[in-house]
Scaffold this motif. Structure first.
Motif, PDB file in Angstrom:
ATOM      1  N   ASN A  48      -9.932  87.427  -3.068  1.00  0.00           N
ATOM      2  CA  ASN A  48      -8.994  86.654  -2.244  1.00  0.00           C
ATOM      3  C   ASN A  48      -9.114  85.142  -2.476  1.00  0.00           C
ATOM      4  N   THR A  49      -9.416  84.736  -3.707  1.00  0.00           N
ATOM      5  CA  THR A  49      -9.531  83.306  -3.973  1.00  0.00           C
ATOM      6  C   THR A  49      -8.231  82.722  -4.515  1.00  0.00           C
ATOM      7  N   ALA A  50      -7.298  83.560  -4.895  1.00  0.00           N
ATOM      8  CA  ALA A  50      -6.036  83.071  -5.461  1.00  0.00           C
ATOM      9  C   ALA A  50      -5.164  82.409  -4.397  1.00  0.00           C
ATOM     10  N   THR A  51      -5.361  82.752  -3.141  1.00  0.00           N
ATOM     11  CA  THR A  51      -4.515  82.199  -2.085  1.00  0.00           C
ATOM     12  C   THR A  51      -5.072  80.913  -1.499  1.00  0.00           C
ATOM     13  N   GLY A  52      -6.221  80.448  -1.982  1.00  0.00           N
ATOM     14  CA  GLY A  52      -6.817  79.230  -1.424  1.00  0.00           C
ATOM     15  C   GLY A  52      -7.355  79.451  -0.031  1.00  0.00           C
ATOM     16  N   ALA A  53      -7.934  80.619   0.213  1.00  0.00           N
ATOM     17  CA  ALA A  53      -8.459  80.950   1.531  1.00  0.00           C
ATOM     18  C   ALA A  53      -9.618  80.027   1.903  1.00  0.00           C
ATOM     19  N   THR A  54      -9.769  79.782   3.197  1.00  0.00           N
ATOM     20  CA  THR A  54     -10.840  78.909   3.676  1.00  0.00           C
ATOM     21  C   THR A  54     -11.567  79.562   4.834  1.00  0.00           C
ATOM     22  N   LYS A  55     -12.707  78.966   5.176  1.00  0.00           N
ATOM     23  CA  LYS A  55     -13.486  79.403   6.335  1.00  0.00           C
ATOM     24  C   LYS A  55     -14.043  78.155   7.008  1.00  0.00           C
ATOM     25  N   MET A  56     -14.571  78.320   8.200  1.00  0.00           N
ATOM     26  CA  MET A  56     -15.142  77.191   8.936  1.00  0.00           C
ATOM     27  C   MET A  56     -16.622  77.056   8.594  1.00  0.00           C
ATOM     28  N   ALA A  57     -17.074  75.802   8.451  1.00  0.00           N
ATOM     29  CA  ALA A  57     -18.482  75.515   8.215  1.00  0.00           C
ATOM     30  C   ALA A  57     -18.908  74.411   9.177  1.00  0.00           C
ATOM     31  N   LYS A  58     -20.123  74.556   9.706  1.00  0.00           N
ATOM     32  CA  LYS A  58     -20.669  73.547  10.617  1.00  0.00           C
ATOM     33  C   LYS A  58     -21.688  72.716   9.837  1.00  0.00           C
ATOM     34  N   VAL A  59     -21.539  71.386   9.904  1.00  0.00           N
ATOM     35  CA  VAL A  59     -22.453  70.495   9.188  1.00  0.00           C
ATOM     36  C   VAL A  59     -23.499  69.937  10.143  1.00  0.00           C
ATOM     37  N   GLU A  60     -24.477  69.222   9.600  1.00  0.00           N
ATOM     38  CA  GLU A  60     -25.640  68.787  10.368  1.00  0.00           C
ATOM     39  C   GLU A  60     -25.330  67.871  11.549  1.00  0.00           C
ATOM     40  N   THR A  61     -24.162  67.255  11.595  1.00  0.00           N
ATOM     41  CA  THR A  61     -23.793  66.425  12.747  1.00  0.00           C
ATOM     42  C   THR A  61     -23.157  67.247  13.867  1.00  0.00           C
ATOM     43  N   GLY A  62     -22.880  68.533  13.599  1.00  0.00           N
ATOM     44  CA  GLY A  62     -22.226  69.393  14.572  1.00  0.00           C
ATOM     45  C   GLY A  62     -20.732  69.504  14.336  1.00  0.00           C
TER      46      GLY A  62
END
Length: 185
Positions: A143-157
């Motif tokens: 499923n990379t052809a559609t430019g799918a994304t997900k949420m990521a939390k970084v060290e600042t929150g």
């Protein structure tokens, strides 16, 4: 005093009881009627952007902002302490004064603190920052052809949308103006 015909992008003016920065402007000369200047202006303190129209002969005072390079030291009980890198004086700012900048602020980061008539009105961050991912869903193949994304939390929150191949522990470059992921780096 600045005449509205002398507006240019980035210029700061005193208008309507506040400090405003010209984001965009256009000189308009309609077929009928007088010429005017159509602008988009941003309130430096609140970040609100509004559209205003000025007559070409309107004058307003220029807002002279002082900018000091300061280093973010630490946070204690909702108060954020910064140190002037030239004089070593410390300044405390509240969560409200910092606003969205808190999403990207890391200890020891250097920022430009803006003052108007001795009062701090905001900070300018670098255009991009590098932050480490502390939490995200595991990578998934396909499923990379559609430019799918997900949420990521970084060290600042702060939570940012990232491509599926990003994992915990990766360091991301994030645009501080838009809040978007730029690249893994």
């Amino acid at each position: 005093m600045i005449n509205s015909t002398d507006f240019r992008t980035g210029l700061t003016i005193e208008y309507d009881g506040g400090v405003w920065q010209i984001v965009d402007f256009q000189h308009v000369k309609p077929g009928k009627g007088a010429a005017f200047v159509r602008t988009k202006i941003k309130n430096v303190e609140t970040g609100a952007v509004v559209e205003r129209t000025f007559n070409p002969n309107e004058k307003m005072p220029a807002a002279h902002l002082e900018t000091h390079t300061m280093q973010y030291l630490y946070e204690a009980d909702g108060v954020y302490t910064f140190m002037n890198t030239e004089t070593y004086e410390q300044t405390e700012l509240s969560r409200e004064q910092l606003g969205d900048a808190l999403n990207y602020l890391m200890e020891n980061m250097e920022v430009a603190v803006q003052q108007f008539k001795g009062r701090i009105i905001g900070i300018q961050l670098p255009n991009s920052v590098s932050l480490k991912v502390i939490e995200c869903e595991p990578s998934v193949k396909g499923n990379t052809a559609t430019g799918a994304t997900k949420m990521a939390k970084v060290e600042t929150g702060y939570e940012v949308r990232v491509p599926l191949f990003i994992n915990e522990g990766d360091v991301l470059r994030i645009d501080t103006r838009t809040g978007n992921y730029i690249e893994r780096g």
